[in-house]
Write an enzyme that holds these catalytic residues in place. Structure first.
Site, PDB file in Angstrom:
ATOM      1  N   ASP A  66       0.823  -1.215   0.000  1.00  0.00           N
ATOM      2  CA  ASP A  66       0.000   0.000   0.000  1.00  0.00           C
ATOM      3  C   ASP A  66       0.854   1.261   0.000  1.00  0.00           C
ATOM      4  OD1 ASP A  66       0.900  -0.660   2.630  1.00  0.00           O
ATOM      5  OD2 ASP A  66      -0.517   0.797   3.437  1.00  0.00           O
ATOM      6  N   GLU A 123       3.303   1.525   2.626  1.00  0.00           N
ATOM      7  CA  GLU A 123       4.423   0.591   2.445  1.00  0.00           C
ATOM      8  C   GLU A 123       4.466  -0.538   3.461  1.00  0.00           C
ATOM      9  OE1 GLU A 123       7.666   3.312   0.478  1.00  0.00           O
ATOM     10  OE2 GLU A 123       7.582   3.798   2.601  1.00  0.00           O
TER      11      GLU A 123
HETATM   12  C1  NOJ Z   1       8.804   3.612   6.470  1.00  0.00           C
HETATM   13  C2  NOJ Z   1       7.604   3.794   5.651  1.00  0.00           C
HETATM   14  O1  NOJ Z   1       7.760   4.795   4.763  1.00  0.00           O
HETATM   15  C3  NOJ Z   1       6.413   3.940   6.545  1.00  0.00           C
HETATM   16  O2  NOJ Z   1       5.276   4.254   5.827  1.00  0.00           O
HETATM   17  C4  NOJ Z   1       6.232   2.640   7.195  1.00  0.00           C
HETATM   18  O3  NOJ Z   1       5.205   2.704   8.131  1.00  0.00           O
HETATM   19  C5  NOJ Z   1       7.502   2.172   7.818  1.00  0.00           C
HETATM   20  N1  NOJ Z   1       8.678   2.348   7.024  1.00  0.00           N
HETATM   21  C6  NOJ Z   1       7.358   0.713   8.128  1.00  0.00           C
HETATM   22  O4  NOJ Z   1       7.329  -0.047   6.962  1.00  0.00           O
HETATM   23  C1  NOJ Z   2       6.191   7.139   4.438  1.00  0.00           C
HETATM   24  C2  NOJ Z   2       4.838   7.142   3.856  1.00  0.00           C
HETATM   25  O1  NOJ Z   2       4.105   6.144   4.489  1.00  0.00           O
HETATM   26  C3  NOJ Z   2       4.880   6.894   2.378  1.00  0.00           C
HETATM   27  O2  NOJ Z   2       3.597   7.045   1.850  1.00  0.00           O
HETATM   28  C4  NOJ Z   2       5.805   7.856   1.704  1.00  0.00           C
HETATM   29  O3  NOJ Z   2       5.896   7.539   0.355  1.00  0.00           O
HETATM   30  C5  NOJ Z   2       7.173   7.805   2.333  1.00  0.00           C
HETATM   31  N1  NOJ Z   2       7.087   7.964   3.744  1.00  0.00           N
HETATM   32  C6  NOJ Z   2       8.064   8.912   1.808  1.00  0.00           C
HETATM   33  O4  NOJ Z   2       7.524  10.153   2.134  1.00  0.00           O
END
Ligand code: NOJ
Ligand code: NOJ
Length: 555
Positions: free
Chosen positions: A270, A273
């Site tokens: 999603d 991520e």
């Molecule tokens: C960093 C991601 O960008 C964030 O969205 C996520 O919750 C954590 N890693 C864990 O996967």
């Molecule tokens: C974490 C977020 O969950 C994700 O959507 C985003 O792409 C990355 N950070 C980078 O900003």
């Protein structure tokens, strides 16, 4: 002397009792004069006959519609307006700071090594390391740049050059082999992020993420639309891999569309991520890309590809509306990831649903009517209302706002535990809060755009009762119609705008004095957390300001 004193207290008494008899009901009284607006054949009630039918024995004063629910103990109006002016400029400048080759980025030694046209998520290199280009963040950011160019009548040459550099840069990224795969079978397009110097990121990650190619296609198609509208369909720069919009279509947009058509029925991670499954956000951006892509294919006489895309768009549409489980008959909101909802791991609520609706619709988009769950869909408001209702209690920072009916800090989703560097507790996010404001501005804009009555129905009644209008009863059985531009309509719409503004006030309370904005703000203290100077935070706030401006001129 004594006489004047008596007269004075009499007068005070009189004023006081008049004020008491008519508490805040002025707008409703005006509505009574609005008879000509009511449609005699309507099978619904309008506000007037609704109240007359049910309350004809009750005095007007006892049916109060508060003309302003917004409590001015927050940020004063002048403060807000001047903050918005400054923050809008700062936000835009800080977006540009994070794009390689932009005027402000070149001079920033921190960002050395960023490829021209690469959009970094944040300059933060440790705790957390966000110094990468994510396909998603980059596409959403460049869509904001397109919005700027559109409002600007395509005047700003350096932004035009930046946009074409972004497209150029993505030609290379698309063809870069990476852990998600290669260009040959297109699987490599699902890679989530790249190093800032355009090399592949080789470590473990939640991949693939299939929203990326769709978002990039949406943005690039939008840019072609701008070129068609403002520049006779001709590109502006001559040092790029492409020489025409046909090149952009064939070399960059088409592979992304083929990827979407080929893989929309496969799971992926999603936008946050974390989860490998089907997601509303991903499906929705895929759907817009297919419909818009099909229109573009027609313009380039690519008829076979047009049919191929339309066929996939229809199947995906069917999936989104019926088969996926995004819509659950028992719920008055949508579900972002049905597999998690059905296994009782999550409520399904997610700000991604609001963001998806916003990113896949536009008032001037030629395929807008084909894409479900527009910003005024009852399930979209239902979703935001449910998110607000959850998060106003979930985050301590929101508690003092609860009884005031003001906007609150909104997080990604209720069950979130990502705190910006580790996994303790989730927090409200700047971008989710800004998108909430944007949705309300757009809802108001759509009333005007469609010259539409404001309809309070059993489904949205609770939202209106809690936040916008002070109803006495707990529920309604019939729709209440506030005729377009009637005084009740105007008063209600102005409350909606105040409510939207109060989400911006939340953002305002937590940004730094210089206007810098990170990813999250602490759920207890409100202090900024997570990646500093997050590009997407600036973009989402800038877009909320943009829609606020567009709607204010309608008054
Ligand atoms: C960093 C991601 O960008 C964030 O969205 C996520 O919750 C954590 N890693 C864990 O996967
Ligand atoms: C974490 C977020 O969950 C994700 O959507 C985003 O792409 C990355 N950070 C980078 O900003």
């Amino acid at each position: 002397m004594i006489i004047s004193k008596i007269l004075f207290s009499l007068l005070t008494l009189l004023t006081f009792s008049v004020a008491n008899v008519l508490p805040l009901s002025y707008s409703y009284q005006l509505q009574l004069l609005d008879q000509k607006n009511s449609n005699a054949n309507s099978k619904y009630f309008n506000l007037l006959n609704y109240f007359n039918n049910d309350y004809n024995s009750i005095k007007i004063s006892q049916i109060p519609i508060k003309s302003q629910k917004f409590i001015p103990n927050q940020i004063s109006r002048d403060d807000r307006e001047s903050w918005i002016q400054e923050q809008k400029t700062v936000s835009f400048r800080n977006i540009l700071n994070n794009i390689g080759g932009s005027l402000t980025n070149i001079s920033n030694p921190e960002n050395n090594g960023v490829s021209v046209g690469a959009v970094i998520a944040s300059p933060s290199k440790v705790h957390p390391d966000y110094f990468y280009q994510w396909t998603r963040d980059a596409a959403i950011t460049m869509l904001t740049i397109c919005d700027y160019l559109q409002d600007d009548n395509f005047q700003n040459i350096s932004l035009i050059d930046l946009m074409e550099s972004y497209i150029d840069n993505n030609y290379y990224l698309q063809r870069l082999s990476n852990p998600s795969g290669d260009f040959d079978d297109l699987s490599g397009l699902g890679e989530a992020k790249f190093h800032v110097n355009n090399t592949a990121f080789m470590e473990h990650w939640g991949r693939p993420q299939r929203d990326g190619p769709a978002l990039r296609a949406i943005t690039t198609i939008k840019y072609i639309d701008l070129l068609n509208k403002f520049n006779n369909g001709e590109i502006k720069t001559d040092d790029k891999i492409f020489n025409s919009t046909a090149d952009i279509y064939n070399l960059i947009i088409k592979p992304d569309l083929e990827y979407v058509a080929k893989y929309w029925n496969k799971k992926s991670f999603d936008l946050w991520e974390e989860i490998d499954s089907f997601h509303f956000f991903t499906s929705m951006v895929q759907l817009r890309s297919l419909y818009s892509g099909a229109q573009l294919a027609l313009k380039f006489n690519d008829n076979q590809f047009y049919y191929y895309l339309m066929e996939n768009a229809r199947s995906l549409n069917d999936f989104v509306v019926f088969k996926s489980g995004y819509k659950q008959p028992s719920l008055d909101h949508l579900v972002e990831t049905p597999s998690l909802y059905l296994s009782n791991h999550r409520s399904g609520l997610d700000s991604a649903i609001i963001i998806a609706s916003i990113l896949t619709h536009d008032f001037d988009l030629d395929v807008n009517h084909l894409i479900p769950f527009d910003i005024n869909d009852p399930l979209i408001l239902g979703t935001l209302y449910a998110l607000i209702s959850d998060m106003k209690y979930r985050y301590a920072i929101n508690h003092n706002l609860i009884s005031l009916n003001l906007g609150v800090g909104i997080g990604r989703y209720p069950e979130d535990i990502y705190d910006g560097t580790g996994f303790a507790e989730g927090n409200p996010w700047f971008l989710s809060t800004s998108y909430a404001a944007e949705l309300f501005y757009k809802i108001v804009y759509s009333f005007f755009n469609n010259a539409e009555d404001l309809r309070i129905n059993p489904a949205n009644f609770k939202f209106y009762k809690e936040n916008i209008i002070n109803f006495n009863q707990e529920s309604i059985e019939n729709d209440i119609i506030l005729p377009f531009k009637s005084s009740a309509f105007n008063a209600t719409v102005s409350n909606l705008l105040s409510y939207a503004d109060s989400f911006l006030d939340v953002v305002h309370s937590h940004v730094s004095d210089e206007g810098s904005i990170s990813e999250q703000f602490d759920r207890y203290s409100g202090y900024m957390k997570g990646a500093s100077d997050l590009t997407w935070s600036y973009g989402s706030l800038w877009n909320a300001f943009r829609w606020r401006e567009k709607v204010l001129v309608l008054f």
